[in-house]
Design an enzyme around this catalytic site. Structure first.
Site, mmCIF file in Angstrom:
data_model
loop_
_atom_site.group_PDB
_atom_site.id
_atom_site.type_symbol
_atom_site.label_atom_id
_atom_site.label_comp_id
_atom_site.label_asym_id
_atom_site.label_seq_id
_atom_site.Cartn_x
_atom_site.Cartn_y
_atom_site.Cartn_z
ATOM 1 N N CYS A 102 -34.866 -6.400 -39.391
ATOM 2 C CA CYS A 102 -34.690 -5.578 -38.194
ATOM 3 C C CYS A 102 -35.576 -4.342 -38.350
ATOM 4 O O CYS A 102 -36.557 -4.381 -39.088
ATOM 5 C CB CYS A 102 -33.222 -5.205 -37.999
ATOM 6 S SG CYS A 102 -32.536 -4.185 -39.316
ATOM 7 N N GLN A 103 -35.235 -3.257 -37.694
ATOM 8 C CA GLN A 103 -36.060 -2.050 -37.777
ATOM 9 C C GLN A 103 -35.965 -1.404 -39.163
ATOM 10 O O GLN A 103 -36.968 -1.117 -39.784
ATOM 11 C CB GLN A 103 -35.646 -1.051 -36.694
ATOM 12 C CG GLN A 103 -36.533 0.165 -36.596
ATOM 13 C CD GLN A 103 -37.924 -0.151 -36.086
ATOM 14 O OE1 GLN A 103 -38.150 -1.160 -35.427
ATOM 15 N NE2 GLN A 103 -38.872 0.704 -36.392
#
Length: 179
Positions: free
Chosen positions: A72-73
């Site tokens: 993810c981020q």
């Protein structure tokens, strides 16, 4: 089944090898359209199911024992995704620590969109709601200060539990869906 964690640098080495591991990006479609890991598949956390993941493994003609890497981020949503699906999978699951932002530029690819991250959207929304509560409290009714208090309580809850209701709501907004 539990999941393991791998550093972004170690994951980058595996991407650059010949076996090309399955990388599932659990960010929103709009975030994925910005910067992403080379060869990754987008299955947003809010829509992710173990059945979807099994389909991707089958589509890629991978064995049921092939490791699935979640990214993810920054790492938190990948952990949430792993918690959500690990018990239903036979494949080993590995979370990439630090997320896309920790990957070396050599394994990142840029999409056509320049996108605002979900975390930044949450900060803007929370700040705007607090400001609105204060302004309305001064000029309209003192009861409007409750909005600022509610947002503050939500931020405290998010900090303690490491989950954010506002982020979950924002992730479902139309601007966070791919065009």
């Amino acid at each position: 089944m539990s999941y393991q964690t791998i550093s972004a640098d170690e994951f980058a080495k595996r991407i650059q090898s010949d076996d090309r591991p399955l990388c599932v990006d659990v960010r929103t479609s709009a975030e994925y359209a910005g910067v992403r890991c080379q060869g990754s598949v987008n299955l947003p956390l809010q829509d992710l199911t173990a059945d979807q993941l099994k389909e991707v493994v089958l589509d890629r003609a991978l064995g049921v024992d092939s490791t699935v890497y979640l990214i993810c981020q920054a790492g938190k949503r990948s952990e949430m995704a792993a918690d959500k699906i690990c018990s239903e999978l036979t494949s080993p699951v590995c979370v990439v620590a630090g997320g896309v932002q920790a990957l070396p530029a050599s394994v990142q690819e840029r999409g056509e969109q320049n996108v605002m991250s979900l975390e930044r959207q949450v900060r803007i929304a929370a700040g705007a709601l607090v400001l609105l509560g204060v302004v309305a409290g001064v000029f309209v009714t003192p009861w409007a200060y409750a909005l600022s208090g509610f947002v503050g309580a939500g931020l405290v809850f998010a900090g303690i539990t490491d989950t954010c209701g506002m982020a979950m709501v924002l992730a479902r907004m139309p601007w966070n869906k791919a065009a």
